[in-house]
Design an enzyme around this catalytic site. Structure first.
Site, PDB file in Angstrom:
ATOM      1  CG  HIS A 283     -10.970  15.560  24.429  1.00  0.00           C
ATOM      2  ND1 HIS A 283     -10.192  16.378  25.220  1.00  0.00           N
ATOM      3  CD2 HIS A 283     -11.556  16.362  23.531  1.00  0.00           C
ATOM      4  CE1 HIS A 283     -10.340  17.628  24.824  1.00  0.00           C
ATOM      5  NE2 HIS A 283     -11.151  17.642  23.802  1.00  0.00           N
ATOM      6  CB  CYS A 284      -8.512  15.435  19.819  1.00  0.00           C
ATOM      7  SG  CYS A 284      -9.665  16.639  20.409  1.00  0.00           S
ATOM      8  CB  ILE A 285      -4.029  13.713  19.420  1.00  0.00           C
ATOM      9  CG1 ILE A 285      -4.254  15.210  19.177  1.00  0.00           C
ATOM     10  CG2 ILE A 285      -2.934  13.177  18.507  1.00  0.00           C
ATOM     11  CD1 ILE A 285      -4.831  15.550  17.824  1.00  0.00           C
ATOM     12  CB  ILE A 287      -9.725   9.236  20.885  1.00  0.00           C
ATOM     13  CG1 ILE A 287      -9.425   8.816  22.338  1.00  0.00           C
ATOM     14  CG2 ILE A 287     -11.113   8.763  20.455  1.00  0.00           C
ATOM     15  CD1 ILE A 287     -10.207   9.554  23.380  1.00  0.00           C
ATOM     16  CG  ASP A 288     -10.245  12.478  17.042  1.00  0.00           C
ATOM     17  OD1 ASP A 288     -10.029  13.693  16.965  1.00  0.00           O
ATOM     18  OD2 ASP A 288     -11.063  11.977  17.848  1.00  0.00           O
TER      19      ASP A 288
END
Ligand code: SAJ
Length: 445
Positions: A283-285, A287-288
């Site tokens: 849910h980080c790489i 998306i951010d």
């Protein structure tokens, strides 16, 4: 008699002293893998700490001293809930009125259009605006695009309250850097970057973190702090995209990319190994970086590396399925009708999180080509996510022997890969977990 207005410095001094004396009441909105560990740190430091969440079940479990977050031991939580009675949770946001400080730790997903979805942040700050009072500190931690704190949170807080930032209340941004399951780095010892709307905001926010966390890194404003996190995760996405492209290149030139990377990693400076894989999950790489490119586009700048990395990383599941097709073909078989076991569904090794996992795309693509797909993952037993539905099976020898192909998509450490290789007729290894093994049955990225 006209009540003498407090001079601006007075509120900052009063709040700073309350923070130093552990008299401040701390609040955290969003009790997930970021918020709950932070709330526990505040309680451990000695603050009355109130957690807020819209999920009644989470609130109930916390108030029963029962942790649902891997990095928050139930015993530690129970101690602060039941023994010290410093920690409690609530679905009633009115308790924000009791708080001197509030951290916002809510999700920031992408919409289907790859535009940022900051609706959770807006909902949280609107709740705070109902209860914001003189001498309150608000810190946004959710990963978001540069300008969110100044352009979205500040107007909501000021318009609803008539209070002035940096004088009556304090507002800052501090990126969350929690890495779930990381045995070495945790909420307490990961350096904490913080930047405020005004210098006074930065000072007060840093003061709060300095009571609980090992290292605090002050930056000059909220936009710098917001961009720090996006740089950190864009750095990973772009470098993973680079190494995925190198993998495709090496395959074309019949060069072992894994050996290349391992040898390059012997360089003691100026190099950091990344490894090819079936794609980007979590849910980080994935998306951010698109929060950053979206904002840059509004400023008239095309963030080409971010877009390109997204394309390369996004193409990896299809590349894996193409390689499975070629491998089956070499065994006079085809994907259509093949029995294929996908080994590993979580987005990275040794965790149970399947959010954005490339394994789901690999399963979906194999099924679309007519394969009969079953899965095994020691951490994930329910594989009905994002429209994917595949049966979970045990990894027994007969099961392996009756497959046409096993595709290793997540390299969980607990799996006996020697046994997989011994029993399966063909293994496509997208994570190099069979490193060093020589066999015609192995196909590597
Ligand atoms: N991946 C590769 N090749 C690599 C590294 C990762 O294909 O060389 C894949 C993983 O399999 C996964 C995805 O990329 O599907 C993301 O992996 P990740 O190692 O970046 O792990 P995350 O998503 O858990 O990222 C978190 C981030 N932490 C925060 O945002 C607070 C990131 O900043 C951390 O650097 C990372 O953990 C970490 O280092 O473990």
């Amino acid at each position: 008699m006209q009540k003498k207005a407090l001079d601006p410095a007075a509120l900052q001094t009063v709040l700073t002293q309350k923070i130093r004396d552990r008299q401040a009441v701390t609040g955290v909105i969003g009790l997930g893998y970021v918020g709950l560990p932070l709330l526990l740190e505040y309680a451990r430091t000695g603050y009355q700490s109130i957690g807020f969440d819209i999920n009644a079940e989470k609130v109930e479990r916390i108030n029963a001293g029962d942790s649902y977050i891997q990095d928050v031991p139930t015993a530690d939580l129970r101690h602060e809930v039941q023994d010290t009675k410093r920690l409690r949770a609530s679905i009633d946001f009115a308790a924000l009125a009791e708080c001197d400080t509030v951290n916002i730790c809510v999700p920031t997903p992408l919409r289907k259009t790859k535009d940022p979805d900051i609706s959770y942040i807006v909902a949280a700050v609107k709740e705070i605006a109902r209860f914001v009072h003189p001498g309150m500190l608000i810190i946004l931690e959710s990963t978001t695009y540069p300008g969110t704190t100044d352009e979205v949170l500040l107007p909501i807080l000021q318009e609803h309250s008539g209070l002035k930032v940096g004088r009556d209340f304090f507002l800052a941004f501090s990126p969350e850097r929690v890495d779930p399951g990381n045995a070495n780095f945790n909420t307490k010892n990961i350096p904490k970057v913080v930047g405020g709307v005004t210098p006074a905001c930065t000072a007060v926010a840093a003061e709060l973190y300095e009571q609980s966390l090992s290292t605090v890194v002050r930056v000059s404003n909220t936009r710098v702090a917001e961009t720090v996190k996006l740089l950190e995760n864009t750095f990973r996405s772009v470098n993973i995209g680079l190494v995925n492209e190198i993998a495709l290149m090496c395959n074309k030139m019949n060069i072992d990319v894994w050996e290349v990377i391992d040898a390059a990693a012997t360089k003691p400076f100026g190099f950091m190994p990344f490894y090819p894989g079936p794609g980007l999950g979590g849910h980080c790489i994935p998306i951010d970086p698109f929060y950053l490119s979206w904002k840059a586009k509004l400023a008239g700048f095309e963030a080409r590396f971010i877009e390109l990395a997204g394309q390369v990383n996004g193409s990896m599941p299809q590349y894996v399925v193409d390689r499975v097709g070629l491998a089956l073909n070499d065994h006079s078989k085809c994907v259509n009708g093949a029995k294929i076991l996908v080994l590993g569904v979580a987005y990275k090794a040794d965790i149970d999180d399947v959010r954005e996992s490339p394994a789901l795309d690999v399963i979906r693509l194999l099924q679309a080509r007519g394969a009969e797909v079953v899965v095994h993952d020691p951490y994930v037993h329910d594989v009905t996510h994002e429209g994917v539905d595949a049966r979970w099976v045990e990894l027994d020898p007969v099961r392996l022997q009756t497959q046409d192909c096993v595709v290793i998509v997540t390299g969980h450490g607990s799996v006996d890969y020697k046994r997989v290789l011994h029993n399966a007729p063909l293994v496509v290894d997208t994570r190099n977990v069979l490193k060093g093994k020589k066999s015609d049955k192995i196909v590597r990225l």
